[in-house]
Write a protein that holds these residues in place. Structure first.
Motif, short mmCIF file in Angstrom:
data_model
loop_
_atom_site.label_atom_id
_atom_site.label_comp_id
_atom_site.label_asym_id
_atom_site.label_seq_id
_atom_site.Cartn_x
_atom_site.Cartn_y
_atom_site.Cartn_z
N LYS A 151 0.84 -1.20 0.00
CA LYS A 151 0.00 0.00 0.00
C LYS A 151 0.87 1.25 0.00
O LYS A 151 1.96 1.24 0.55
CB LYS A 151 -0.90 0.01 1.22
N ILE A 152 0.37 2.30 -0.62
CA ILE A 152 1.04 3.59 -0.61
C ILE A 152 0.67 4.29 0.68
O ILE A 152 -0.51 4.38 1.03
CB ILE A 152 0.65 4.43 -1.83
N ASP A 153 1.68 4.73 1.42
CA ASP A 153 1.47 5.45 2.67
C ASP A 153 1.83 6.91 2.43
O ASP A 153 2.99 7.23 2.22
CB ASP A 153 2.32 4.85 3.78
N GLU A 154 0.81 7.76 2.48
CA GLU A 154 0.95 9.17 2.12
C GLU A 154 1.39 9.22 0.66
O GLU A 154 0.63 8.86 -0.20
CB GLU A 154 1.83 9.90 3.11
N SER A 155 2.61 9.55 0.34
CA SER A 155 2.98 9.62 -1.08
C SER A 155 4.11 8.66 -1.45
O SER A 155 4.74 8.83 -2.49
CB SER A 155 3.39 11.06 -1.43
N GLN A 156 4.36 7.64 -0.63
CA GLN A 156 5.43 6.72 -0.98
C GLN A 156 5.09 5.29 -0.58
O GLN A 156 4.24 5.04 0.26
CB GLN A 156 6.74 7.15 -0.34
N ALA A 157 5.77 4.39 -1.23
CA ALA A 157 5.64 2.97 -0.92
C ALA A 157 7.06 2.42 -0.77
O ALA A 157 7.94 2.72 -1.58
CB ALA A 157 4.91 2.24 -2.04
N ILE A 158 7.27 1.65 0.26
CA ILE A 158 8.59 1.06 0.50
C ILE A 158 8.43 -0.46 0.46
O ILE A 158 7.54 -1.02 1.08
CB ILE A 158 9.15 1.50 1.87
N CYS A 159 9.30 -1.08 -0.29
CA CYS A 159 9.23 -2.52 -0.49
C CYS A 159 10.55 -3.14 -0.06
O CYS A 159 11.62 -2.67 -0.45
CB CYS A 159 8.97 -2.80 -1.96
N HIS A 160 10.49 -4.17 0.76
CA HIS A 160 11.69 -4.88 1.22
C HIS A 160 11.67 -6.30 0.66
O HIS A 160 10.67 -7.01 0.79
CB HIS A 160 11.73 -4.95 2.75
N PHE A 161 12.77 -6.70 0.05
CA PHE A 161 12.90 -8.06 -0.47
C PHE A 161 13.91 -8.81 0.39
O PHE A 161 14.90 -8.24 0.84
CB PHE A 161 13.39 -8.03 -1.93
N THR A 162 13.68 -10.08 0.62
CA THR A 162 14.61 -10.90 1.38
C THR A 162 15.02 -12.11 0.53
O THR A 162 14.32 -12.49 -0.41
CB THR A 162 13.98 -11.39 2.70
N ASP A 163 16.15 -12.69 0.89
CA ASP A 163 16.64 -13.91 0.24
C ASP A 163 16.82 -13.76 -1.27
O ASP A 163 16.49 -14.66 -2.04
CB ASP A 163 15.73 -15.10 0.55
N ILE A 164 17.33 -12.62 -1.69
CA ILE A 164 17.60 -12.39 -3.12
C ILE A 164 19.05 -12.79 -3.39
O ILE A 164 19.98 -12.29 -2.76
CB ILE A 164 17.38 -10.92 -3.51
N LEU A 165 19.24 -13.70 -4.31
CA LEU A 165 20.59 -14.14 -4.68
C LEU A 165 21.29 -13.09 -5.53
O LEU A 165 20.63 -12.35 -6.27
CB LEU A 165 20.51 -15.46 -5.44
N PRO A 166 22.61 -13.01 -5.45
CA PRO A 166 23.34 -12.10 -6.34
C PRO A 166 23.03 -12.43 -7.80
O PRO A 166 22.82 -13.59 -8.16
CB PRO A 166 24.81 -12.39 -6.02
N GLY A 167 22.99 -11.40 -8.63
CA GLY A 167 22.72 -11.61 -10.05
C GLY A 167 22.27 -10.34 -10.72
O GLY A 167 22.35 -9.25 -10.16
N LYS A 168 21.77 -10.48 -11.92
CA LYS A 168 21.29 -9.34 -12.70
C LYS A 168 19.76 -9.34 -12.63
O LYS A 168 19.13 -10.35 -12.91
CB LYS A 168 21.76 -9.45 -14.15
N TYR A 169 19.21 -8.18 -12.28
CA TYR A 169 17.77 -8.05 -12.08
C TYR A 169 17.26 -6.79 -12.77
O TYR A 169 18.02 -5.90 -13.12
CB TYR A 169 17.44 -7.96 -10.59
N ALA A 170 15.95 -6.71 -12.90
CA ALA A 170 15.25 -5.50 -13.35
C ALA A 170 13.94 -5.45 -12.58
O ALA A 170 13.42 -6.48 -12.16
CB ALA A 170 14.99 -5.54 -14.85
N MET A 171 13.44 -4.25 -12.38
CA MET A 171 12.17 -4.10 -11.66
C MET A 171 11.16 -3.35 -12.51
O MET A 171 11.52 -2.43 -13.24
CB MET A 171 12.39 -3.33 -10.36
#
Length: 79
Positions: A11-31
């Protein structure tokens, strides 16, 4: 082969959203991020496919007639 490793709904809280990822292996990513303004679970588009809701990509990659190729929004994650 490209595929989603994580899909998160936050959910967006006021004007921002914060997302935390866990257990991400090293590598090349895109979002890719969508702002599902009407909470129907998808990015709504008009009759010719132009998005009617907000969206964005890592590295501020631009979408012209379609999503950018993987190389534009990709980044290395070292862990």
């Amino acid at each position: 082969m490209l595929f989603a490793t994580n899909i998160t709904i936050i959910k967006i809280d006021e004007s921002q959203a914060i997302c935390h990822f866990t257990d991400i292996l090293p590598g090349k990513y895109a979002m890719a991020v969508i702002h599902d303004e009407n909470t129907n679970g998808k990015l709504d588009t008009n009759l010719i496919g132009v998005p009617k809701e907000g969206f964005g990509f890592s590295n501020n990659a631009k979408a012209l007639l379609s999503a950018p190729s993987f190389s534009a929004p990709s980044f290395e994650y070292s862990g």
